[in-house]
Design a protein around this motif. Sequence first.
Motif, PDB file in Angstrom:
ATOM      1  N   ALA A   1      45.855  65.275  23.222  1.00 57.13           N
ATOM      2  CA  ALA A   1      47.012  64.813  24.149  1.00 57.13           C
ATOM      3  C   ALA A   1      47.560  65.923  25.052  1.00 57.13           C
ATOM      4  O   ALA A   1      47.972  65.813  26.133  1.00 57.13           O
ATOM      5  CB  ALA A   1      48.315  64.226  23.185  1.00 57.13           C
ATOM      6  N   ILE A   2      47.670  67.149  24.363  1.00 52.60           N
ATOM      7  CA  ILE A   2      48.006  68.142  25.119  1.00 52.60           C
ATOM      8  C   ILE A   2      47.172  68.709  26.307  1.00 52.60           C
ATOM      9  O   ILE A   2      47.647  69.064  27.500  1.00 52.60           O
ATOM     10  CB  ILE A   2      48.090  69.573  23.975  1.00 52.60           C
ATOM     11  N   GLN A   3      45.902  68.185  26.051  1.00 47.86           N
ATOM     12  CA  GLN A   3      44.904  68.645  27.262  1.00 47.86           C
ATOM     13  C   GLN A   3      45.149  67.646  28.355  1.00 47.86           C
ATOM     14  O   GLN A   3      45.166  68.187  29.412  1.00 47.86           O
ATOM     15  CB  GLN A   3      43.360  68.549  26.625  1.00 47.86           C
ATOM     16  N   LYS A   4      45.380  66.418  27.947  1.00 50.95           N
ATOM     17  CA  LYS A   4      45.899  65.596  28.998  1.00 50.95           C
ATOM     18  C   LYS A   4      46.929  65.940  29.902  1.00 50.95           C
ATOM     19  O   LYS A   4      47.108  65.907  31.182  1.00 50.95           O
ATOM     20  CB  LYS A   4      46.121  64.074  28.527  1.00 50.95           C
ATOM     21  N   LEU A   5      48.134  66.458  29.147  1.00 54.70           N
ATOM     22  CA  LEU A   5      49.314  67.004  29.781  1.00 54.70           C
ATOM     23  C   LEU A   5      48.909  68.176  30.691  1.00 54.70           C
ATOM     24  O   LEU A   5      49.323  68.395  31.887  1.00 54.70           O
ATOM     25  CB  LEU A   5      50.332  67.352  28.726  1.00 54.70           C
ATOM     26  N   CYS A   6      48.019  69.182  30.104  1.00 56.21           N
ATOM     27  CA  CYS A   6      47.688  70.217  30.690  1.00 56.21           C
ATOM     28  C   CYS A   6      46.947  69.940  32.175  1.00 56.21           C
ATOM     29  O   CYS A   6      47.191  70.482  33.339  1.00 56.21           O
ATOM     30  CB  CYS A   6      46.751  71.224  30.246  1.00 56.21           C
ATOM     31  N   SER A   7      45.843  68.892  32.091  1.00 54.85           N
ATOM     32  CA  SER A   7      45.212  68.488  33.239  1.00 54.85           C
ATOM     33  C   SER A   7      45.954  67.937  34.225  1.00 54.85           C
ATOM     34  O   SER A   7      45.928  68.133  35.479  1.00 54.85           O
ATOM     35  CB  SER A   7      44.278  67.454  32.939  1.00 54.85           C
ATOM     36  N   LEU A   8      47.220  67.222  33.674  1.00 55.62           N
ATOM     37  CA  LEU A   8      48.106  66.593  34.966  1.00 55.62           C
ATOM     38  C   LEU A   8      48.915  67.674  35.423  1.00 55.62           C
ATOM     39  O   LEU A   8      49.287  67.604  36.667  1.00 55.62           O
ATOM     40  CB  LEU A   8      48.993  65.672  34.021  1.00 55.62           C
ATOM     41  N   LEU A   9      49.355  68.524  34.648  1.00 51.37           N
ATOM     42  CA  LEU A   9      50.009  69.613  35.140  1.00 51.37           C
ATOM     43  C   LEU A   9      49.426  70.556  36.249  1.00 51.37           C
ATOM     44  O   LEU A   9      50.079  70.909  37.110  1.00 51.37           O
ATOM     45  CB  LEU A   9      50.739  70.517  33.778  1.00 51.37           C
ATOM     46  N   ASP A  10      48.305  70.686  36.050  1.00 52.19           N
ATOM     47  CA  ASP A  10      47.472  71.258  36.818  1.00 52.19           C
ATOM     48  C   ASP A  10      47.437  70.756  38.468  1.00 52.19           C
ATOM     49  O   ASP A  10      47.245  71.603  39.244  1.00 52.19           O
ATOM     50  CB  ASP A  10      45.747  71.347  36.562  1.00 52.19           C
ATOM     51  N   THR A  11      47.761  69.362  38.428  1.00 52.12           N
ATOM     52  CA  THR A  11      47.588  68.861  39.738  1.00 52.12           C
ATOM     53  C   THR A  11      49.024  68.821  40.411  1.00 52.12           C
ATOM     54  O   THR A  11      49.038  68.358  41.774  1.00 52.12           O
ATOM     55  CB  THR A  11      47.165  67.387  39.474  1.00 52.12           C
ATOM     56  N   ILE A  12      50.116  69.351  39.950  1.00 45.94           N
ATOM     57  CA  ILE A  12      51.346  69.294  40.355  1.00 45.94           C
ATOM     58  C   ILE A  12      51.563  70.574  41.471  1.00 45.94           C
ATOM     59  O   ILE A  12      51.068  71.746  41.197  1.00 45.94           O
ATOM     60  CB  ILE A  12      52.576  69.523  39.441  1.00 45.94           C
ATOM     61  N   ARG A  13      51.933  70.060  42.543  1.00 44.30           N
ATOM     62  CA  ARG A  13      51.959  71.012  43.642  1.00 44.30           C
ATOM     63  C   ARG A  13      53.621  71.038  44.052  1.00 44.30           C
ATOM     64  O   ARG A  13      54.273  70.269  43.622  1.00 44.30           O
ATOM     65  CB  ARG A  13      51.362  70.479  45.259  1.00 44.30           C
ATOM     66  N   PRO A  14      53.840  72.209  44.801  1.00 42.72           N
ATOM     67  CA  PRO A  14      55.253  72.446  45.313  1.00 42.72           C
ATOM     68  C   PRO A  14      55.803  71.120  45.785  1.00 42.72           C
ATOM     69  O   PRO A  14      57.156  70.826  45.452  1.00 42.72           O
ATOM     70  CB  PRO A  14      55.380  73.757  45.979  1.00 42.72           C
ATOM     71  N   ALA A  15      55.318  70.551  46.833  1.00 38.98           N
ATOM     72  CA  ALA A  15      55.826  69.357  47.482  1.00 38.98           C
ATOM     73  C   ALA A  15      56.026  68.192  46.560  1.00 38.98           C
ATOM     74  O   ALA A  15      57.002  67.271  46.896  1.00 38.98           O
ATOM     75  CB  ALA A  15      54.952  68.815  48.650  1.00 38.98           C
ATOM     76  N   ASP A  16      55.438  68.194  45.441  1.00 33.25           N
ATOM     77  CA  ASP A  16      55.594  66.931  44.442  1.00 33.25           C
ATOM     78  C   ASP A  16      56.793  67.110  43.719  1.00 33.25           C
ATOM     79  O   ASP A  16      57.459  66.045  43.082  1.00 33.25           O
ATOM     80  CB  ASP A  16      54.486  66.945  43.318  1.00 33.25           C
ATOM     81  N   ILE A  17      57.386  68.344  43.852  1.00 37.21           N
ATOM     82  CA  ILE A  17      58.913  68.413  43.073  1.00 37.21           C
ATOM     83  C   ILE A  17      59.740  68.627  43.908  1.00 37.21           C
ATOM     84  O   ILE A  17      61.003  69.278  43.622  1.00 37.21           O
ATOM     85  CB  ILE A  17      58.609  69.499  42.170  1.00 37.21           C
ATOM     86  N   GLY A  18      59.756  68.480  45.267  1.00 35.92           N
ATOM     87  CA  GLY A  18      60.677  68.858  46.298  1.00 35.92           C
ATOM     88  C   GLY A  18      60.857  70.270  46.733  1.00 35.92           C
ATOM     89  O   GLY A  18      61.699  70.649  47.446  1.00 35.92           O
ATOM     90  N   LEU A  19      59.765  70.993  46.593  1.00 39.73           N
ATOM     91  CA  LEU A  19      59.694  72.355  46.926  1.00 39.73           C
ATOM     92  C   LEU A  19      58.960  72.454  48.272  1.00 39.73           C
ATOM     93  O   LEU A  19      57.695  71.687  48.266  1.00 39.73           O
ATOM     94  CB  LEU A  19      59.091  73.327  46.198  1.00 39.73           C
ATOM     95  N   LYS A  20      59.216  73.305  49.310  1.00 35.83           N
ATOM     96  CA  LYS A  20      58.268  73.437  50.623  1.00 35.83           C
ATOM     97  C   LYS A  20      57.393  74.296  50.107  1.00 35.83           C
ATOM     98  O   LYS A  20      57.357  75.135  49.203  1.00 35.83           O
ATOM     99  CB  LYS A  20      59.230  73.869  51.614  1.00 35.83           C
ATOM    100  N   GLU A  21      56.172  74.298  50.873  1.00 38.91           N
ATOM    101  CA  GLU A  21      55.244  75.159  50.750  1.00 38.91           C
ATOM    102  C   GLU A  21      55.552  76.722  50.875  1.00 38.91           C
ATOM    103  O   GLU A  21      56.473  76.849  51.976  1.00 38.91           O
ATOM    104  CB  GLU A  21      53.989  74.915  51.757  1.00 38.91           C
TER     105      GLU A  21
END
Length: 202
Positions: free
Chosen positions: A47-67
């Motif tokens: 389960a932790i590995q699944k979370l790590c894999s998903l977290l790896d895909t998060i980019r600044p734009a996904d959370i409202g940050l500009k590049e």
Amino acid sequence: MVCMYRGLVTMTKKAFPSSSSSSVQELYDLCIMTFTPSGTSPASPQAIQKLCSLLDTIRPADIGLKEEDQGDDRGHGLFGLPRLNRVGRWAQPITYVDVHECDSFTMCIFCFPTSSVIPLHNHPGMTVLSKVLYGSLHVKAYDWVEPEKMQRCMGPNDSPATGKGDELNDGNEEDYAWLAQIGTPDDLYMRSGEYQGPVIKV
């Protein structure tokens, strides 16, 4: 930096419409499935590995940050000071953004100005997952020496307060350290930021 503790995850927000397909929503949904209230039982490695894999895909734009703009001297995305009111990045506070918090986990974002430092601290009973969105980060972490190993290294009249045992002092002294608990440093200053990423449906 995006972090996740048992749960904590760190991140940010803009005026995005609510969307079950957003990366942040997926992260929230997976945290709900992974973490039990108050960490009553540990999450499985899978389960932790699944979370790590998903977290790896998060980019600044996904959370409202500009590049990141290399010519921008603010040092922390949306949370920089106005151009007419700037100070050196090293003099700016660390910004903490609360994305979501419940009994089972926390999702949050830390915005570190250049050369800033968070003092050594612990997260007892928590699983912490982090992702660096911009720049680089140096992390120093310690594991407790097993009590049995400590007992073997020390003579019957030794105590931890007197120093290291022979086995702990076998040429790898830099691998060990005595830690003393202290209060929060007076010069540690964090300010709250506003999450500006996609709305999370709870």
